[in-house]
Write a protein that holds these residues in place. Sequence first.
Motif, PDB file in Angstrom:
ATOM      1  N   THR A 116      -3.216 -10.283  -3.916  1.00 22.95           N
ATOM      2  CA  THR A 116      -4.128 -10.564  -2.803  1.00 22.95           C
ATOM      3  C   THR A 116      -5.111 -11.669  -3.155  1.00 22.95           C
ATOM      4  OG1 THR A 116      -5.654  -8.784  -3.471  1.00 22.95           O
ATOM      5  CG2 THR A 116      -3.919  -8.239  -1.884  1.00 22.95           C
TER       6      THR A 116
ATOM      7  N   LYS B 171       0.834  -1.191   0.000  1.00 22.79           N
ATOM      8  CA  LYS B 171       0.000   0.000   0.000  1.00 22.79           C
ATOM      9  C   LYS B 171       0.880   1.256   0.000  1.00 22.79           C
ATOM     10  CE  LYS B 171      -4.285  -1.520   2.210  1.00 22.79           C
ATOM     11  NZ  LYS B 171      -5.162  -1.307   3.395  1.00 22.79           N
TER      12      LYS B 171
ATOM     13  N   PHE C  90      -4.820   1.487  -1.169  1.00 25.80           N
ATOM     14  CA  PHE C  90      -4.739   0.226  -1.909  1.00 25.80           C
ATOM     15  C   PHE C  90      -4.141   0.469  -3.293  1.00 25.80           C
ATOM     16  CE2 PHE C  90      -6.248  -3.610  -4.016  1.00 25.80           C
ATOM     17  CZ  PHE C  90      -6.193  -4.560  -3.005  1.00 25.80           C
TER      18      PHE C  90
ATOM     19  N   ARG D  82      -8.732  -3.434   1.319  1.00 27.72           N
ATOM     20  CA  ARG D  82      -9.239  -2.096   1.001  1.00 27.72           C
ATOM     21  C   ARG D  82      -8.259  -1.014   1.463  1.00 27.72           C
ATOM     22  NH1 ARG D  82     -12.167  -4.563   4.765  1.00 27.72           N
ATOM     23  NH2 ARG D  82     -14.162  -4.539   3.679  1.00 27.72           N
ATOM     24  N   THR D  83      -8.498   0.191   1.010  1.00 32.94           N
ATOM     25  CA  THR D  83      -7.860   1.361   1.601  1.00 32.94           C
ATOM     26  C   THR D  83      -8.399   1.551   3.015  1.00 32.94           C
ATOM     27  OG1 THR D  83      -7.515   2.499  -0.509  1.00 32.94           O
ATOM     28  CG2 THR D  83      -7.687   3.883   1.444  1.00 32.94           C
TER      29      THR D  83
ATOM     30  N   THR E  35       0.489  -4.350   4.004  1.00 33.86           N
ATOM     31  CA  THR E  35      -0.442  -3.268   4.323  1.00 33.86           C
ATOM     32  C   THR E  35       0.305  -1.995   4.688  1.00 33.86           C
ATOM     33  OG1 THR E  35      -0.589  -4.037   6.616  1.00 33.86           O
ATOM     34  CG2 THR E  35      -2.239  -4.840   5.064  1.00 33.86           C
TER      35      THR E  35
END
Length: 469
Positions: free
Chosen positions: A271, A223, A347, A317-318, A411
């Motif tokens: 992912t 991310k 993301f 997700r973000t 992440t």
Amino acid sequence: MRTITLAILLGTAAIGASLAPAASAQDRPDQKAFFQVYKELVETNTTLSSGSCTQAAAQIGARLKTAGYADSDITYFSVPDHPREGGLVAMLKGSDARAKPMLLMAHLDVVEAKREDWTRDPFTLVEDGGYYYARGSTDDKAQAAIWADAMVRFKTGGYRPKRTIKLALTCGEETTFAFNGAEWLAKNKPDLIAAEFALNEGGNGLLTEEGQRKTLFLQVGEKAAQNFTLLATNPGGHSSQPTPDNAIYELSDALKAVQGYEFPIRFTDTTRAFFAGNAAAQPGPMADAIKRLLADPADSAANAVVSASKTYHSMLRTTCVATLLNAGHAENALPQRATANVNCRIFPGETVDATLARLKALAGPKVTVTANQPVRPTAVPPSLDPKILGPARAVAAKHFPGIAILPLMSTGATDGVFFETIGIPVYGVPGLFIGADINRAHGLNERMNVKSLYDGRDYLFDVVKAYAG
């Protein structure tokens, strides 16, 4: 390393061989030589406040020179206003000019560490109970020492790779406003680090609390980290005569809106492969929910089950979360100003601008939202390239038989984003097994499992040779 995803993935695969504590993992002459590199690097303070990455880079450079590298093979770099935040790029020339180079990267800087808070001096390497204790013993000086040691061994051993191997040791990864060597190289010396791919931190293996090897992870994508400021302002006044307009309340309402918002579920190739490979090892309800979510990201019931895991939630997700607050100017006055920092992990494929627009919509017209400087590049996810996955798995089968490798999207964020912006796909290599406490990286009494360090060193040495030819 700003964050690691591995820490709570304890249910990901069948347990492998036990990693027994090592009374002494330095019996071989090459291990003893490596320990000297590791010890010198760890005991060189490279914090932003009082340390020097430039000194650490010079020490590594001296070892490379002793091994036989020419002056032309080593490039030191820094800028005049940050003389202690320098780094180096070294090169072992390959035999085939048609083969594109590969790049080994690591950062030399470490998070601050106060002696009064630690059990031991954070800049003295101590072995105790099967662990090496010191700041940077894991993040990221284990990786940096392994890469530097490998370059020395390649030269002294007469190894001639097919493709050129480059090493970039940089500073500034751990502190937002420090001089960032990876960013500087990408902008100012792209030809110096040009490579078909780079190997970075961010992978690793996972140990159970009992010290058993669990799973290996190859980081394929990450991310982007971005901070935003939410600001509410008001004329204020005497607290004895409150009014409905109140900067603290307006900011609080905006933060509650951010808290209650869920960014939509997204999948990358990485992912999707991670969740598909991980589903079979999960308990029944979780396995079923993962399969349903892969088939339909809009399945809210499946999302509720999978997102109960904070790691899985973040991988889907973000995410945005409030991390800092500042409000008011006197205990008997209405607040004139209230601010909050919201930290977002964006993301892959989504943008800072789109995230900013969403936060503005959530905050409403009474609160302004701005993206904080510096705005880091959005991560460009590399592909699940068989030329990368294949050698990593083949060498792992030799060093860690029975242990699976899964692709993982971090992440968090690393300096890999800067090299990805100039077309170098960056992969976080496995090999170093860490505990569920992330080896206390960034925290008190950071440590590295001794046996894990030496076993990981052997693995990474062989995997670099497998890629280099």
